[in-house]
Scaffold this motif. Structure first.
Motif, PDB file in Angstrom:
ATOM      1  N   VAL A 294       3.323 -37.973  -5.855  1.00 49.03           N
ATOM      2  CA  VAL A 294       2.341 -38.896  -6.434  1.00 49.03           C
ATOM      3  C   VAL A 294       2.590 -40.303  -5.911  1.00 49.03           C
ATOM      4  CG1 VAL A 294       1.406 -39.880  -8.556  1.00 49.03           C
ATOM      5  CG2 VAL A 294       2.021 -37.465  -8.490  1.00 49.03           C
ATOM      6  N   ARG A 295       3.849 -40.731  -5.849  1.00 53.22           N
ATOM      7  CA  ARG A 295       4.154 -42.072  -5.326  1.00 53.22           C
ATOM      8  C   ARG A 295       3.691 -42.218  -3.874  1.00 53.22           C
ATOM      9  NH1 ARG A 295       7.145 -45.473  -8.296  1.00 53.22           N
ATOM     10  NH2 ARG A 295       8.285 -44.619 -10.069  1.00 53.22           N
TER      11      ARG A 295
ATOM     12  N   MET B  88     -11.565 -45.231  -2.915  1.00 49.25           N
ATOM     13  CA  MET B  88     -10.107 -45.368  -2.796  1.00 49.25           C
ATOM     14  C   MET B  88      -9.484 -45.925  -4.071  1.00 49.25           C
ATOM     15  SD  MET B  88      -8.879 -46.581   0.880  1.00 49.25           S
ATOM     16  CE  MET B  88      -8.280 -45.283   1.907  1.00 49.25           C
ATOM     17  N   MET B  89     -10.128 -46.901  -4.661  1.00 53.41           N
ATOM     18  CA  MET B  89      -9.576 -47.491  -5.879  1.00 53.41           C
ATOM     19  C   MET B  89      -9.568 -46.478  -7.019  1.00 53.41           C
ATOM     20  SD  MET B  89     -10.969 -51.411  -5.592  1.00 53.41           S
ATOM     21  CE  MET B  89     -10.140 -51.968  -7.060  1.00 53.41           C
ATOM     22  N   ALA B  90     -10.620 -45.683  -7.133  1.00 48.58           N
ATOM     23  CA  ALA B  90     -10.672 -44.659  -8.181  1.00 48.58           C
ATOM     24  C   ALA B  90      -9.594 -43.607  -7.960  1.00 48.58           C
ATOM     25  CB  ALA B  90     -12.052 -44.012  -8.225  1.00 48.58           C
TER      26      ALA B  90
ATOM     27  N   ALA C 123      -0.729 -31.512  -1.379  1.00 48.18           N
ATOM     28  CA  ALA C 123      -1.955 -31.131  -0.669  1.00 48.18           C
ATOM     29  C   ALA C 123      -2.827 -32.353  -0.375  1.00 48.18           C
ATOM     30  CB  ALA C 123      -2.730 -30.099  -1.486  1.00 48.18           C
ATOM     31  N   VAL C 124      -2.936 -33.260  -1.337  1.00 45.65           N
ATOM     32  CA  VAL C 124      -3.724 -34.485  -1.124  1.00 45.65           C
ATOM     33  C   VAL C 124      -3.131 -35.290   0.025  1.00 45.65           C
ATOM     34  CG1 VAL C 124      -4.342 -36.733  -2.129  1.00 45.65           C
ATOM     35  CG2 VAL C 124      -4.625 -34.657  -3.480  1.00 45.65           C
TER      36      VAL C 124
ATOM     37  N   GLN D 280      -6.382 -42.765 -10.456  1.00 47.21           N
ATOM     38  CA  GLN D 280      -6.077 -41.426 -10.953  1.00 47.21           C
ATOM     39  C   GLN D 280      -4.635 -41.044 -10.624  1.00 47.21           C
ATOM     40  OE1 GLN D 280      -7.902 -39.251 -12.941  1.00 47.21           O
ATOM     41  NE2 GLN D 280      -5.871 -38.352 -13.038  1.00 47.21           N
ATOM     42  N   ALA D 281      -4.195 -41.334  -9.412  1.00 50.41           N
ATOM     43  CA  ALA D 281      -2.813 -41.023  -9.031  1.00 50.41           C
ATOM     44  C   ALA D 281      -1.831 -41.832  -9.879  1.00 50.41           C
ATOM     45  CB  ALA D 281      -2.596 -41.291  -7.541  1.00 50.41           C
ATOM     46  N   ALA D 282      -2.133 -43.092 -10.121  1.00 48.53           N
ATOM     47  CA  ALA D 282      -1.261 -43.925 -10.966  1.00 48.53           C
ATOM     48  C   ALA D 282      -1.220 -43.384 -12.394  1.00 48.53           C
ATOM     49  CB  ALA D 282      -1.733 -45.374 -10.947  1.00 48.53           C
TER      50      ALA D 282
END
Length: 100
Positions: free
Chosen positions: A30-31, A60-62, A92-93, A66-68
């Motif tokens: 995730v980081r 990109m911001m969205a 995978a992302v 979500q990742a944060a």
């Protein structure tokens, strides 16, 4: 839609396979994705003067938000199954972002 690729941003997941602990593996993945999007947002903002569209920046911001949020969920505590799921998803992302 083609995602802009940051030229100098983080490009791999450090220790992806070395992390046996599902929480550590998920956190690393995730980081790495958050870092990739951070660089991408930076690059898009810098190129906005050159005509980069605001839609790409919004996407990109969205994705970074979500990742944060998922990183915060990891910090708050999830079970091993959810950690493994997040790790697999973000690995995978990251592969898609860097290879695709």
């Amino acid at each position: 839609m083609h995602d802009p690729r940051p030229e100098d941003g983080p490009g791999e997941i450090p220790g992806e396979l070395a992390a046996a602990d599902p929480w550590e593996r998920a956190e690393r993945a995730v980081r790495a994705v958050v870092g990739w999007y951070t660089w991408g947002i930076h690059d898009l903002c810098r190129s906005a003067v050159e005509g980069a569209g605001p839609a790409a920046l919004d996407v990109m911001m969205a994705a970074r938000r979500q990742a944060a949020a998922d990183l915060q969920r990891l910090k708050d505590g999830v079970d091993a199954g959810e950690a493994a799921h997040l790790a697999a998803y973000y690995v995978a992302v990251m592969r898609e972002l860097t290879e695709g």
